[in-house]
Design a protein around this motif. Structure first.
Motif, PDB file in Angstrom:
ATOM      1  N   VAL A 123       0.839  -1.204   0.000  1.00  0.00           N
ATOM      2  CA  VAL A 123       0.000   0.000   0.000  1.00  0.00           C
ATOM      3  C   VAL A 123       0.868   1.246   0.000  1.00  0.00           C
ATOM      4  O   VAL A 123       0.648   2.183  -0.784  1.00  0.00           O
ATOM      5  CB  VAL A 123      -0.939   0.002   1.220  1.00  0.00           C
ATOM      6  N   GLN A 124       1.875   1.271   0.868  1.00  0.00           N
ATOM      7  CA  GLN A 124       2.749   2.438   0.950  1.00  0.00           C
ATOM      8  C   GLN A 124       3.543   2.617  -0.332  1.00  0.00           C
ATOM      9  O   GLN A 124       3.739   3.745  -0.806  1.00  0.00           O
ATOM     10  CB  GLN A 124       3.694   2.295   2.147  1.00  0.00           C
ATOM     11  N   TRP A 125       3.979   1.501  -0.917  1.00  0.00           N
ATOM     12  CA  TRP A 125       4.746   1.590  -2.171  1.00  0.00           C
ATOM     13  C   TRP A 125       3.888   2.187  -3.283  1.00  0.00           C
ATOM     14  O   TRP A 125       4.350   3.033  -4.043  1.00  0.00           O
ATOM     15  CB  TRP A 125       5.254   0.209  -2.576  1.00  0.00           C
ATOM     16  N   VAL A 126       2.636   1.750  -3.394  1.00  0.00           N
ATOM     17  CA  VAL A 126       1.728   2.287  -4.423  1.00  0.00           C
ATOM     18  C   VAL A 126       1.518   3.781  -4.216  1.00  0.00           C
ATOM     19  O   VAL A 126       1.529   4.569  -5.169  1.00  0.00           O
ATOM     20  CB  VAL A 126       0.384   1.533  -4.415  1.00  0.00           C
ATOM     21  N   LYS A 127       1.335   4.195  -2.960  1.00  0.00           N
ATOM     22  CA  LYS A 127       1.166   5.621  -2.661  1.00  0.00           C
ATOM     23  C   LYS A 127       2.380   6.431  -3.101  1.00  0.00           C
ATOM     24  O   LYS A 127       2.260   7.535  -3.641  1.00  0.00           O
ATOM     25  CB  LYS A 127       0.934   5.830  -1.156  1.00  0.00           C
ATOM     26  N   ASP A 128       3.571   5.877  -2.850  1.00  0.00           N
ATOM     27  CA  ASP A 128       4.814   6.623  -3.085  1.00  0.00           C
ATOM     28  C   ASP A 128       5.287   6.567  -4.537  1.00  0.00           C
ATOM     29  O   ASP A 128       6.077   7.423  -4.946  1.00  0.00           O
ATOM     30  CB  ASP A 128       5.936   6.071  -2.189  1.00  0.00           C
ATOM     31  N   ASN A 129       4.831   5.588  -5.312  1.00  0.00           N
ATOM     32  CA  ASN A 129       5.445   5.347  -6.617  1.00  0.00           C
ATOM     33  C   ASN A 129       4.501   5.407  -7.809  1.00  0.00           C
ATOM     34  O   ASN A 129       4.948   5.250  -8.942  1.00  0.00           O
ATOM     35  CB  ASN A 129       6.149   3.973  -6.609  1.00  0.00           C
ATOM     36  N   THR A 130       3.214   5.645  -7.581  1.00  0.00           N
ATOM     37  CA  THR A 130       2.275   5.672  -8.712  1.00  0.00           C
ATOM     38  C   THR A 130       2.340   6.981  -9.490  1.00  0.00           C
ATOM     39  O   THR A 130       2.127   7.004 -10.703  1.00  0.00           O
ATOM     40  CB  THR A 130       0.836   5.430  -8.220  1.00  0.00           C
ATOM     41  N   LEU A 131       2.651   8.074  -8.805  1.00  0.00           N
ATOM     42  CA  LEU A 131       2.597   9.398  -9.432  1.00  0.00           C
ATOM     43  C   LEU A 131       3.425   9.505 -10.712  1.00  0.00           C
ATOM     44  O   LEU A 131       2.937  10.055 -11.708  1.00  0.00           O
ATOM     45  CB  LEU A 131       3.017  10.472  -8.425  1.00  0.00           C
ATOM     46  N   PRO A 132       4.680   9.006 -10.750  1.00  0.00           N
ATOM     47  CA  PRO A 132       5.445   9.099 -12.013  1.00  0.00           C
ATOM     48  C   PRO A 132       4.757   8.400 -13.180  1.00  0.00           C
ATOM     49  O   PRO A 132       4.849   8.854 -14.325  1.00  0.00           O
ATOM     50  CB  PRO A 132       6.778   8.421 -11.665  1.00  0.00           C
ATOM     51  N   PHE A 133       4.047   7.299 -12.899  1.00  0.00           N
ATOM     52  CA  PHE A 133       3.342   6.591 -13.970  1.00  0.00           C
ATOM     53  C   PHE A 133       2.130   7.395 -14.441  1.00  0.00           C
ATOM     54  O   PHE A 133       1.811   7.410 -15.629  1.00  0.00           O
ATOM     55  CB  PHE A 133       2.910   5.208 -13.487  1.00  0.00           C
ATOM     56  N   LEU A 134       1.463   8.103 -13.509  1.00  0.00           N
ATOM     57  CA  LEU A 134       0.354   8.972 -13.887  1.00  0.00           C
ATOM     58  C   LEU A 134       0.841  10.132 -14.741  1.00  0.00           C
ATOM     59  O   LEU A 134       0.216  10.498 -15.735  1.00  0.00           O
ATOM     60  CB  LEU A 134      -0.344   9.502 -12.635  1.00  0.00           C
ATOM     61  N   ASP A 135       1.992  10.722 -14.365  1.00  0.00           N
ATOM     62  CA  ASP A 135       2.565  11.827 -15.142  1.00  0.00           C
ATOM     63  C   ASP A 135       2.974  11.351 -16.522  1.00  0.00           C
ATOM     64  O   ASP A 135       2.768  12.041 -17.524  1.00  0.00           O
ATOM     65  CB  ASP A 135       3.779  12.413 -14.414  1.00  0.00           C
ATOM     66  N   SER A 136       3.550  10.136 -16.588  1.00  0.00           N
ATOM     67  CA  SER A 136       3.952   9.570 -17.878  1.00  0.00           C
ATOM     68  C   SER A 136       2.750   9.329 -18.767  1.00  0.00           C
ATOM     69  O   SER A 136       2.772   9.597 -19.974  1.00  0.00           O
ATOM     70  CB  SER A 136       4.698   8.255 -17.648  1.00  0.00           C
ATOM     71  N   CYS A 137       1.657   8.858 -18.154  1.00  0.00           N
ATOM     72  CA  CYS A 137       0.424   8.601 -18.904  1.00  0.00           C
ATOM     73  C   CYS A 137      -0.147   9.895 -19.450  1.00  0.00           C
ATOM     74  O   CYS A 137      -0.575   9.980 -20.598  1.00  0.00           O
ATOM     75  CB  CYS A 137      -0.584   7.905 -17.999  1.00  0.00           C
ATOM     76  N   LYS A 138      -0.136  10.953 -18.610  1.00  0.00           N
ATOM     77  CA  LYS A 138      -0.662  12.251 -19.022  1.00  0.00           C
ATOM     78  C   LYS A 138       0.161  12.824 -20.172  1.00  0.00           C
ATOM     79  O   LYS A 138      -0.370  13.337 -21.157  1.00  0.00           O
ATOM     80  CB  LYS A 138      -0.649  13.215 -17.842  1.00  0.00           C
ATOM     81  N   ALA A 139       1.506  12.695 -20.056  1.00  0.00           N
ATOM     82  CA  ALA A 139       2.385  13.214 -21.107  1.00  0.00           C
ATOM     83  C   ALA A 139       2.181  12.473 -22.415  1.00  0.00           C
ATOM     84  O   ALA A 139       2.111  13.075 -23.489  1.00  0.00           O
ATOM     85  CB  ALA A 139       3.849  13.100 -20.663  1.00  0.00           C
ATOM     86  N   SER A 140       2.043  11.143 -22.342  1.00  0.00           N
ATOM     87  CA  SER A 140       1.848  10.368 -23.568  1.00  0.00           C
ATOM     88  C   SER A 140       0.510  10.673 -24.202  1.00  0.00           C
ATOM     89  O   SER A 140       0.365  10.694 -25.418  1.00  0.00           O
ATOM     90  CB  SER A 140       1.971   8.867 -23.275  1.00  0.00           C
ATOM     91  N   SER A 141      -0.522  10.951 -23.359  1.00  0.00           N
ATOM     92  CA  SER A 141      -1.837  11.311 -23.897  1.00  0.00           C
ATOM     93  C   SER A 141      -1.773  12.644 -24.614  1.00  0.00           C
ATOM     94  O   SER A 141      -2.363  12.821 -25.682  1.00  0.00           O
ATOM     95  CB  SER A 141      -2.864  11.380 -22.769  1.00  0.00           C
ATOM     96  N   GLU A 142      -1.038  13.608 -24.036  1.00  0.00           N
ATOM     97  CA  GLU A 142      -0.899  14.919 -24.671  1.00  0.00           C
ATOM     98  C   GLU A 142      -0.148  14.800 -25.979  1.00  0.00           C
ATOM     99  O   GLU A 142      -0.505  15.420 -26.982  1.00  0.00           O
ATOM    100  CB  GLU A 142      -0.188  15.881 -23.711  1.00  0.00           C
ATOM    101  N   CYS A 143       0.908  13.975 -25.975  1.00  0.00           N
ATOM    102  CA  CYS A 143       1.669  13.773 -27.216  1.00  0.00           C
ATOM    103  C   CYS A 143       0.800  13.123 -28.277  1.00  0.00           C
ATOM    104  O   CYS A 143       0.850  13.486 -29.449  1.00  0.00           O
ATOM    105  CB  CYS A 143       2.902  12.901 -26.952  1.00  0.00           C
ATOM    106  N   ALA A 144      -0.014  12.143 -27.848  1.00  0.00           N
ATOM    107  CA  ALA A 144      -0.898  11.467 -28.799  1.00  0.00           C
ATOM    108  C   ALA A 144      -1.895  12.448 -29.383  1.00  0.00           C
ATOM    109  O   ALA A 144      -2.190  12.422 -30.573  1.00  0.00           O
ATOM    110  CB  ALA A 144      -1.617  10.311 -28.114  1.00  0.00           C
ATOM    111  N   SER A 145      -2.425  13.355 -28.521  1.00  0.00           N
ATOM    112  CA  SER A 145      -3.386  14.343 -29.001  1.00  0.00           C
ATOM    113  C   SER A 145      -2.741  15.275 -30.014  1.00  0.00           C
ATOM    114  O   SER A 145      -3.323  15.608 -31.043  1.00  0.00           O
ATOM    115  CB  SER A 145      -3.937  15.148 -27.823  1.00  0.00           C
ATOM    116  N   GLU A 146      -1.495  15.685 -29.729  1.00  0.00           N
ATOM    117  CA  GLU A 146      -0.793  16.556 -30.663  1.00  0.00           C
ATOM    118  C   GLU A 146      -0.544  15.837 -31.980  1.00  0.00           C
ATOM    119  O   GLU A 146      -0.667  16.401 -33.055  1.00  0.00           O
ATOM    120  CB  GLU A 146       0.532  17.012 -30.051  1.00  0.00           C
ATOM    121  N   GLU A 147      -0.206  14.549 -31.869  1.00  0.00           N
ATOM    122  CA  GLU A 147       0.061  13.782 -33.086  1.00  0.00           C
ATOM    123  C   GLU A 147      -1.193  13.673 -33.937  1.00  0.00           C
ATOM    124  O   GLU A 147      -1.146  13.779 -35.153  1.00  0.00           O
ATOM    125  CB  GLU A 147       0.564  12.389 -32.697  1.00  0.00           C
ATOM    126  N   VAL A 148      -2.342  13.478 -33.281  1.00  0.00           N
ATOM    127  CA  VAL A 148      -3.603  13.390 -34.021  1.00  0.00           C
ATOM    128  C   VAL A 148      -3.888  14.693 -34.738  1.00  0.00           C
ATOM    129  O   VAL A 148      -4.285  14.724 -35.884  1.00  0.00           O
ATOM    130  CB  VAL A 148      -4.756  13.021 -33.059  1.00  0.00           C
TER     131      VAL A 148
END
Length: 291
Positions: A123-148
């Motif tokens: 539980v503590q690991w998920v709390k401490d380590n999920t944020l970078p994956f969320l930021d990566s997902c957001k960045a890839s979504s923005e890049c995908a939108s720009e590509e479209v």
């Protein structure tokens, strides 16, 4: 001395009590109502059948603004002597980021000492380590939108037919163009010319529909593709789908075998920045009269 299933189940219940104290709010900790009682019944009478494996879900808030991440937990009967089955998921994560998150989570859990309770650690690991994956997902979504946006493309088809007369055929052409959000025109008579412009898949669907089942003497003479970073609507030459008819010459008898005034048609094309299409359609260079 070997650890028994009974001892492992007792430890699992202790960990559940800890988690309930950590997540007291409604919806934070979810497990089947009979999960704990069934284990307690087994502990009172270990000669009976094993209870179902303990399974529960913990919902965590991660980052700002808060994003819901759910940790799904399934405990083998011999946990903590064997590793738990853990899976973190969130609607805010794409499948690839979710896979990477869980790969890292299980790698961390496997590095811990065998025999120790580890769901609280997970539980503590998920709390401490999920944020970078969320930021990566957001960045890839923005890049995908720009590509479209970069790859937005207007498709324009110029279609030639020996003639277009029948009312039901013309209705089919106009209904199909409207349904597919296509602009352009249909030149009725002999010859018949159709222009459609819009998204490529819509133009190709229009072409498929109007040819079916078997329209003879029709061909797509020319196709234009124009790429834009903005909306394709800014590239359209026509603002609607027009019914184009010009002064006709010839016999108005039963055959309706008459030719359109192609001089007027050429003038229309030039007014819409398409004068070059005349030669593509008819094989001759168009010339306007001096009148």
């Amino acid at each position: 001395m070997a650890v028994t299933v009974k001892e492992c189940l007792e430890l699992q219940l202790l960990e559940v009590e800890m988690l309930l104290s950590m997540f007291p709010k409604r919806g934070e900790f979810s497990l089947d109502a009979d999960a704990v009682p069934s284990i307690q019944r087994y502990l009172r009478n270990a000669d009976g059948a094993l209870p179902p494996q303990l399974e529960y879900r913990i919902t965590l808030d991660v980052g700002e603004p808060k994003v819901k991440v759910e940790l799904q937990v399934l405990l083998p009967h011999m946990y903590p002597q064997v590793a738990p089955q853990l899976f973190a998921r969130s609607d805010a994560l794409h499948r690839q980021q979710q896979l990477q998150l869980n790969t890292h989570l299980m790698s961390h859990i496997s590095s811990l000492d065998s025999g120790d309770l580890c769901v609280c650690e997970a539980v503590q690991w998920v709390k401490d380590n999920t944020l970078p994956f969320l930021d990566s997902c957001k960045a890839s979504s923005e890049c995908a939108s720009e590509e479209v946006r970069v790859k937005e493309m207007l498709h324009r088809m110029w279609i030639y037919s020996h003639h277009i007369y029948r009312q039901e055929l013309r209705k089919k052409i106009f209904d199909c163009a409207k349904k597919l959000n296509l602009t352009g025109f249909c030149l009725t008579g002999k010859p018949g010319v159709i222009c459609v412009e819009g998204l490529r898949e819509n133009c190709e669907e229009f072409w498929r529909v109007i040819r079916y089942p078997n329209w003879k003497h029709i061909s797509c003479k020319h196709v234009e593709n124009i790429e834009t970073e903005g909306s394709i609507d800014n590239l359209r030459l026509f603002h609607s789908f027009q019914d184009l008819q010009f002064q006709a010459h010839g016999d108005y008898g039963l055959r309706n075998d008459y030719h359109m005034d192609l001089g007027q048609f050429l003038e229309f094309l030039k007014q819409h920045q398409s004068g070059h299409i005349f030669q593509i359609l008819f094989g001759v260079e168009g010339k306007l009269s001096d009148n």
